[in-house]
Scaffold this motif. Sequence first.
Motif, PDB file in Angstrom:
ATOM      1  N   GLY A   3      92.512  93.862  20.802  1.00  0.00           N
ATOM      2  CA  GLY A   3      93.601  93.607  19.858  1.00  0.00           C
ATOM      3  C   GLY A   3      94.768  92.857  20.467  1.00  0.00           C
ATOM      4  O   GLY A   3      94.832  92.609  21.667  1.00  0.00           O
ATOM      5  N   ASN A   4      95.709  92.495  19.587  1.00  0.00           N
ATOM      6  CA  ASN A   4      96.917  91.788  20.031  1.00  0.00           C
ATOM      7  C   ASN A   4      97.906  92.785  20.603  1.00  0.00           C
ATOM      8  O   ASN A   4      98.165  93.810  19.990  1.00  0.00           O
ATOM      9  N   VAL A   5      98.484  92.432  21.723  1.00  0.00           N
ATOM     10  CA  VAL A   5      99.362  93.370  22.430  1.00  0.00           C
ATOM     11  C   VAL A   5     100.789  92.827  22.490  1.00  0.00           C
ATOM     12  O   VAL A   5     101.014  91.674  22.863  1.00  0.00           O
ATOM     13  N   LEU A   6     101.725  93.678  22.118  1.00  0.00           N
ATOM     14  CA  LEU A   6     103.151  93.367  22.240  1.00  0.00           C
ATOM     15  C   LEU A   6     103.788  94.411  23.153  1.00  0.00           C
ATOM     16  O   LEU A   6     103.496  95.606  23.034  1.00  0.00           O
ATOM     17  N   ILE A   7     104.635  93.941  24.044  1.00  0.00           N
ATOM     18  CA  ILE A   7     105.391  94.857  24.905  1.00  0.00           C
ATOM     19  C   ILE A   7     106.863  94.626  24.596  1.00  0.00           C
ATOM     20  O   ILE A   7     107.363  93.509  24.765  1.00  0.00           O
ATOM     21  N   GLY A  28      98.109  90.874  29.497  1.00  0.00           N
ATOM     22  CA  GLY A  28      98.150  89.538  28.899  1.00  0.00           C
ATOM     23  C   GLY A  28      98.864  89.527  27.554  1.00  0.00           C
ATOM     24  O   GLY A  28      98.744  88.564  26.796  1.00  0.00           O
ATOM     25  N   GLY A  29      99.602  90.602  27.250  1.00  0.00           N
ATOM     26  CA  GLY A  29     100.295  90.697  25.959  1.00  0.00           C
ATOM     27  C   GLY A  29     101.552  89.849  25.910  1.00  0.00           C
ATOM     28  O   GLY A  29     101.915  89.168  26.878  1.00  0.00           O
ATOM     29  N   ARG A  30     102.208  89.909  24.763  1.00  0.00           N
ATOM     30  CA  ARG A  30     103.459  89.168  24.576  1.00  0.00           C
ATOM     31  C   ARG A  30     104.627  90.081  24.939  1.00  0.00           C
ATOM     32  O   ARG A  30     104.685  91.233  24.501  1.00  0.00           O
ATOM     33  N   LEU A  31     105.538  89.550  25.741  1.00  0.00           N
ATOM     34  CA  LEU A  31     106.664  90.364  26.209  1.00  0.00           C
ATOM     35  C   LEU A  31     107.920  90.051  25.394  1.00  0.00           C
ATOM     36  O   LEU A  31     108.349  88.902  25.322  1.00  0.00           O
ATOM     37  N   GLY A  32     108.460  91.069  24.731  1.00  0.00           N
ATOM     38  CA  GLY A  32     109.696  90.885  23.973  1.00  0.00           C
ATOM     39  C   GLY A  32     110.767  91.809  24.527  1.00  0.00           C
ATOM     40  O   GLY A  32     110.457  92.830  25.125  1.00  0.00           O
ATOM     41  N   ARG A  33     112.011  91.415  24.329  1.00  0.00           N
ATOM     42  CA  ARG A  33     113.078  92.265  24.848  1.00  0.00           C
ATOM     43  C   ARG A  33     114.090  92.547  23.758  1.00  0.00           C
ATOM     44  O   ARG A  33     114.354  91.701  22.914  1.00  0.00           O
ATOM     45  N   ILE A  34     114.646  93.741  23.805  1.00  0.00           N
ATOM     46  CA  ILE A  34     115.597  94.195  22.793  1.00  0.00           C
ATOM     47  C   ILE A  34     117.011  94.094  23.371  1.00  0.00           C
ATOM     48  O   ILE A  34     117.274  94.624  24.455  1.00  0.00           O
ATOM     49  N   TYR A  35     117.883  93.412  22.622  1.00  0.00           N
ATOM     50  CA  TYR A  35     119.287  93.322  23.044  1.00  0.00           C
ATOM     51  C   TYR A  35     120.194  93.854  21.942  1.00  0.00           C
ATOM     52  O   TYR A  35     120.092  93.399  20.793  1.00  0.00           O
ATOM     53  N   PRO A  36     121.096  94.779  22.265  1.00  0.00           N
ATOM     54  CA  PRO A  36     122.079  95.165  21.246  1.00  0.00           C
ATOM     55  C   PRO A  36     123.032  93.997  20.997  1.00  0.00           C
ATOM     56  O   PRO A  36     123.317  93.222  21.916  1.00  0.00           O
ATOM     57  N   ARG A  37     123.494  93.866  19.753  1.00  0.00           N
ATOM     58  CA  ARG A  37     124.425  92.767  19.452  1.00  0.00           C
ATOM     59  C   ARG A  37     125.686  92.884  20.275  1.00  0.00           C
ATOM     60  O   ARG A  37     126.236  91.918  20.750  1.00  0.00           O
ATOM     61  N   GLN A  38     126.138  94.114  20.401  1.00  0.00           N
ATOM     62  CA  GLN A  38     127.349  94.381  21.187  1.00  0.00           C
ATOM     63  C   GLN A  38     126.892  94.938  22.532  1.00  0.00           C
ATOM     64  O   GLN A  38     126.376  96.057  22.577  1.00  0.00           O
ATOM     65  N   PRO A  39     127.034  94.163  23.614  1.00  0.00           N
ATOM     66  CA  PRO A  39     126.556  94.676  24.901  1.00  0.00           C
ATOM     67  C   PRO A  39     127.257  95.984  25.281  1.00  0.00           C
ATOM     68  O   PRO A  39     128.418  96.188  24.933  1.00  0.00           O
TER      69      PRO A  39
END
Length: 161
Positions: A3-7, A28-39
């Motif tokens: 299957g498709n993998v997201l991290i 080999g998955g896709r790497l995404g990162r979460i950022y708060p709008r207000q650091p």
Amino acid sequence: MQGNVLIVCYSYSGKTRRIAEVIQRQTGGRLGRIYPRQPYPSNFERLLTQVKKEIRTRTRPLLLPVDDKADAYDVIFVGTPNWCGTIAPPLASWLSENDLAGKTVLPFFSHCGGEDRGMEQAVRELCPGAKIGSSLYVLENGSGDLQGRISTWLKQNFPKD
Ligand SMILES: Cc1cc2nc3c(=O)[nH]c(=O)nc-3n(C[C@H](O)[C@H](O)[C@H](O)COP(=O)(O)O)c2cc1C
């Protein structure tokens, strides 16, 4: 891996991010990162005060828009540092915004050896209908044998038959 993998991960000081990068290389998955709008504040006392309040009041901080929506993926790794015994609010925001029902969710956590007051349970509650695999707990950034530990964890969660 099937299957498709997201991290996706939230990482304040880069340690959870390092773990995510190793998972990405091994799957080999896709790497995404979460950022708060207000650091978050860089001052630790201010950070701690804000985080405790957000956790107590179940505040879900707004996030910067991300390209990676969960819909297109079958297996989703979700990572966060241990903040005051639970998951960091930005990951709670992302989980609340994405419907993961029917997907496999693999949580991974970075911590400094402190108390865990139910991090996996916090993920579980925010992913109704998802199949939650066993969580990976890593001390700080795992240093030495991080690759080996992740490889073993992946084999346990995705046995090759
Ligand atoms: C606000 C705050 C609260 C934390 N609370 C805990 C805790 O309760 N238990 C613990 O083991 N580590 C705690 N930590 C340590 C982090 O989980 C640990 O340093 C982690 O490796 C940081 O990951 P990151 O670099 O991805 O942000 C806390 C760190 C911060 C900044």
